[in-house]
Design a protein around this motif. Structure first.
Motif, PDB file in Angstrom:
ATOM      1  N   ILE A  53      -0.746  38.830  16.355  1.00  0.00           N
ATOM      2  CA  ILE A  53      -0.642  38.564  17.793  1.00  0.00           C
ATOM      3  C   ILE A  53       0.797  38.867  18.244  1.00  0.00           C
ATOM      4  CG2 ILE A  53      -0.792  36.755  19.561  1.00  0.00           C
ATOM      5  CD1 ILE A  53      -2.851  35.356  17.751  1.00  0.00           C
ATOM      6  N   PRO A  54       0.976  39.494  19.419  1.00  0.00           N
ATOM      7  CA  PRO A  54       2.331  39.786  19.896  1.00  0.00           C
ATOM      8  C   PRO A  54       3.206  38.541  19.962  1.00  0.00           C
ATOM      9  CG  PRO A  54       0.704  40.901  21.264  1.00  0.00           C
ATOM     10  CD  PRO A  54      -0.058  39.987  20.345  1.00  0.00           C
ATOM     11  N   VAL A  55       4.455  38.693  19.534  1.00  0.00           N
ATOM     12  CA  VAL A  55       5.416  37.582  19.504  1.00  0.00           C
ATOM     13  C   VAL A  55       6.448  37.778  20.599  1.00  0.00           C
ATOM     14  CG1 VAL A  55       7.244  36.481  18.158  1.00  0.00           C
ATOM     15  CG2 VAL A  55       5.085  37.125  17.054  1.00  0.00           C
ATOM     16  N   TYR A  56       6.751  36.687  21.300  1.00  0.00           N
ATOM     17  CA  TYR A  56       7.780  36.721  22.337  1.00  0.00           C
ATOM     18  C   TYR A  56       8.854  35.701  21.980  1.00  0.00           C
ATOM     19  CZ  TYR A  56      10.065  36.490  26.890  1.00  0.00           C
ATOM     20  OH  TYR A  56      10.993  36.522  27.895  1.00  0.00           O
ATOM     21  N   HIS A  57      10.075  36.186  21.749  1.00  0.00           N
ATOM     22  CA  HIS A  57      11.194  35.313  21.395  1.00  0.00           C
ATOM     23  C   HIS A  57      11.986  34.938  22.642  1.00  0.00           C
ATOM     24  CE1 HIS A  57      11.234  35.311  16.955  1.00  0.00           C
ATOM     25  NE2 HIS A  57      10.714  36.531  17.046  1.00  0.00           N
ATOM     26  N   THR A  58      12.402  33.699  22.692  1.00  0.00           N
ATOM     27  CA  THR A  58      13.236  33.232  23.795  1.00  0.00           C
ATOM     28  C   THR A  58      14.066  32.053  23.306  1.00  0.00           C
ATOM     29  OG1 THR A  58      13.208  32.474  26.096  1.00  0.00           O
ATOM     30  CG2 THR A  58      11.441  31.677  24.674  1.00  0.00           C
ATOM     31  N   ASP A  59      14.883  31.486  24.191  1.00  0.00           N
ATOM     32  CA  ASP A  59      15.629  30.284  23.819  1.00  0.00           C
ATOM     33  C   ASP A  59      14.693  29.085  23.852  1.00  0.00           C
ATOM     34  OD1 ASP A  59      16.137  28.717  26.614  1.00  0.00           O
ATOM     35  OD2 ASP A  59      16.174  30.905  26.919  1.00  0.00           O
ATOM     36  N   ILE A  60      15.136  27.963  23.288  1.00  0.00           N
ATOM     37  CA  ILE A  60      14.275  26.794  23.143  1.00  0.00           C
ATOM     38  C   ILE A  60      13.784  26.268  24.490  1.00  0.00           C
ATOM     39  CG2 ILE A  60      14.228  24.363  22.476  1.00  0.00           C
ATOM     40  CD1 ILE A  60      15.866  24.980  20.081  1.00  0.00           C
ATOM     41  N   ARG A  61      14.671  26.109  25.442  1.00  0.00           N
ATOM     42  CA  ARG A  61      14.274  25.485  26.711  1.00  0.00           C
ATOM     43  C   ARG A  61      13.316  26.362  27.505  1.00  0.00           C
ATOM     44  NH1 ARG A  61      18.134  21.054  29.018  1.00  0.00           N
ATOM     45  NH2 ARG A  61      18.894  20.171  27.067  1.00  0.00           N
ATOM     46  N   SER A  62      13.496  27.666  27.430  1.00  0.00           N
ATOM     47  CA  SER A  62      12.564  28.558  28.123  1.00  0.00           C
ATOM     48  C   SER A  62      11.177  28.476  27.500  1.00  0.00           C
ATOM     49  CB  SER A  62      13.080  30.000  28.087  1.00  0.00           C
ATOM     50  OG  SER A  62      14.285  30.119  28.816  1.00  0.00           O
ATOM     51  N   ALA A  63      11.115  28.375  26.170  1.00  0.00           N
ATOM     52  CA  ALA A  63       9.811  28.244  25.497  1.00  0.00           C
ATOM     53  C   ALA A  63       9.119  26.950  25.924  1.00  0.00           C
ATOM     54  CB  ALA A  63       9.998  28.277  23.984  1.00  0.00           C
ATOM     55  N   GLU A  64       9.883  25.863  26.007  1.00  0.00           N
ATOM     56  CA  GLU A  64       9.301  24.593  26.466  1.00  0.00           C
ATOM     57  C   GLU A  64       8.746  24.732  27.881  1.00  0.00           C
ATOM     58  OE1 GLU A  64      12.122  21.373  24.068  1.00  0.00           O
ATOM     59  OE2 GLU A  64      12.846  22.301  25.923  1.00  0.00           O
ATOM     60  N   MET A  65       9.494  25.441  28.736  1.00  0.00           N
ATOM     61  CA  MET A  65       9.072  25.605  30.131  1.00  0.00           C
ATOM     62  C   MET A  65       7.866  26.527  30.256  1.00  0.00           C
ATOM     63  SD  MET A  65       9.303  24.913  33.297  1.00  0.00           S
ATOM     64  CE  MET A  65      10.866  24.251  33.864  1.00  0.00           C
ATOM     65  N   ILE A  66       7.766  27.539  29.399  1.00  0.00           N
ATOM     66  CA  ILE A  66       6.637  28.480  29.469  1.00  0.00           C
ATOM     67  C   ILE A  66       5.312  27.738  29.392  1.00  0.00           C
ATOM     68  CG2 ILE A  66       5.416  30.264  28.150  1.00  0.00           C
ATOM     69  CD1 ILE A  66       8.208  31.474  27.538  1.00  0.00           C
ATOM     70  N   LYS A  67       5.223  26.782  28.487  1.00  0.00           N
ATOM     71  CA  LYS A  67       3.976  26.030  28.322  1.00  0.00           C
ATOM     72  C   LYS A  67       3.604  25.302  29.612  1.00  0.00           C
ATOM     73  CE  LYS A  67       0.606  23.640  26.421  1.00  0.00           C
ATOM     74  NZ  LYS A  67      -0.676  24.225  26.058  1.00  0.00           N
ATOM     75  N   TYR A  68       4.534  24.563  30.188  1.00  0.00           N
ATOM     76  CA  TYR A  68       4.260  23.820  31.408  1.00  0.00           C
ATOM     77  C   TYR A  68       3.984  24.761  32.574  1.00  0.00           C
ATOM     78  CZ  TYR A  68       5.570  19.280  29.462  1.00  0.00           C
ATOM     79  OH  TYR A  68       5.613  18.133  28.728  1.00  0.00           O
ATOM     80  N   ALA A  69       4.776  25.818  32.693  1.00  0.00           N
ATOM     81  CA  ALA A  69       4.611  26.752  33.813  1.00  0.00           C
ATOM     82  C   ALA A  69       3.252  27.429  33.766  1.00  0.00           C
ATOM     83  CB  ALA A  69       5.728  27.793  33.790  1.00  0.00           C
TER      84      ALA A  69
END
Length: 439
Positions: free
Chosen positions: A189-205
């Protein structure tokens, strides 16, 4: 292949652990509930998810999946430790992190070597930093936090685990993020790397946006009823625009489950704490709360007093193919029916055992849709299980004392209902009632 510990065997933790074992990793699932662990060790899943129990048993037999109550045993020599405990909603709508904190404190007692801590739990932005700081205050063992939010849909969780559209990895420590990518490589599955806080926000957004689509189309549906339009035609026409898409534009009685209600309110609270007025999401939550009772209001308008009426309720879980009753629309509707003096007989193919722990004792439970409909004065269709929606309208008419159907999921064709002679009330489409005039 890696050795992995997964802490928490709820929906996310169990599906994650089983999927990681299926692709070849050695996984130990940890839970403090001794009875649940015994059940898992015997190859029995405590939750309903198609295919999960078979895959669980297979990987236990293949010695790739283990279950224990011991943090020390489960985390020994682990390459990565996944945190998948619940983050339930507090009374004020914020996320309750006591289980996450308990995990960190337990781990601090047993960790002996540098560790990567992978958070699957849905946690507010900044939580992984807080976990890492708390761990540093409790132990000298280096711990590197990685946010790896899950995007599993109940009812299709295993399919999503192996066929997802992206894997998000949030890390501020390069090697830790690379390790989590390596662990997930077998899924393809395609992987998208980001910083920790952005990853946390992606889920909620992501969850809040999908909830917004649902509340939006429900408001359009309510307007369609007033103006004589058909919300399904409207949604199809909208969905042809690739910028919009057709998914999550099914009008009904609102969203439920363990994610959307909790995550939308948590995001509103995060915004409040940051000094930002997230007005659009406040309205999403309000619209959903009102939409749950849309069918009940129609029933009151049509039937007048519900006292003494025999009401059939078809479907209890918040969506089909799961036994999850959390935030199900059926809970609010049945509560109002009971308060109004109705006699309720309910049927759900899977969720009735869970429902019995939540709903009032005054509810009667049937063994089939047919039994629930026998001699009913009206019926509410609340969950679109295939077993329920495959029931012909002709059978519904014959079974009921008064063939009046309130369909919260728009499962039937109003024109067919009219031909057969059933009063039919749905969401965002013209009602088929004695007084209705066809346009």
């Amino acid at each position: 292949m890696k050795k992995i510990a997964v802490i928490g065997t709820g929906y996310v933790g169990l599906v994650t652990g089983v999927a990681l074992a299926e692709v070849g990793h050695t996984v130990t699932c940890i839970d403090i509930d001794e009875e649940k662990v015994k059940q898992l060790q015997a190859g029995h899943s405590p939750i309903y998810e198609a295919g999960l129990e078979d895959m669980l048993s297979k990987n236990i037999s293949n010695k790739r999946l283990f279950n224990t109550t011991s943090y020390e045993e489960g985390c020994r020599n682990a390459d990565a430790i996944y945190v998948a405990v619940g983050t339930p909603e507090n009374a004020d709508g914020t996320a309750d992190l006591r289980f996450v904190e308990a995990v960190v404190r337990e781990l601090a007692e047993v960790l002996q070597e540098e560790t990567v801590l992978v958070t699957k739990s849905t946690v507010p932005v900044g939580t992984n930093d807080w976990m890492q700081s708390l761990m540093a205050s409790l132990t000298d063992v280096p711990v590197h936090a990685v946010s790896n939010p899950e995007f599993l849909k109940e009812g299709t969780a295993l399919k999503d685990a192996f066929n997802g559209d992206r894997i998000v990895i949030g890390s501020d420590h390069g090697p830790a993020g690379e390790l989590v990518e390596e662990i997930n490589r077998p899924f393809g599955i395609p992987v998208y790397h980001t910083d920790i806080r952005s990853a946390e926000m992606i889920k909620y957004a992501a969850n809040a946006f999908l909830a917004t689509k649902i509340s939006y189309i429900n408001e359009i549906a309510n307007l369609c009823e007033l103006l004589g339009a058909n919300v399904e035609d409207v949604a199809d026409g909208m969905g042809m625009d690739p910028r919009i898409g057709r998914s999550f534009l099914n009008a009904g009685i609102g969203y439920g489950g363990s994610c959307f209600p909790k995550d939308t309110k948590a995001l509103v609270n995060m915004a409040d704490q940051a000094g930002h007025n997230f007005g659009i999401l406040d309205e999403v939550v309000l619209v959903n709360r009102k939409q749950r009772l849309k069918l009940f209001e129609k029933a009151k308008h049509r039937l007048g007093s519900l006292k003494g009426k025999n009401i059939a309720v078809l479907g209890l879980s918040f969506k089909p193919n799961t036994d999850d009753m959390r935030e199900a629309a059926s809970l609010a509707i049945i509560e109002e029916l009971i308060l109004a003096g109705a006699t309720v007989t309910a049927f759900d193919p899977i969720a009735m055992p869970n429902a019995k722990d939540i709903l009032p004792e005054a509810i009667y439970y049937a063994d089939s849709s047919n039994e629930a409909l026998q001699h009913a004065d009206a019926a509410f269709l609340l969950t679109e299980w295939d077993e329920i929606t495959s029931l012909p309208l002709t059978d519904i008419k014959q079974l009921m004392a008064s063939p009046i159907l309130f369909d919260g999921r728009n499962c039937y064709d109003p024109d067919e209902a009219e031909r057969i002679g059933i009063e039919y009330y749905s969401i965002g489409r013209q009602d088929i009632s004695p007084a209705a005039e066809r346009v």
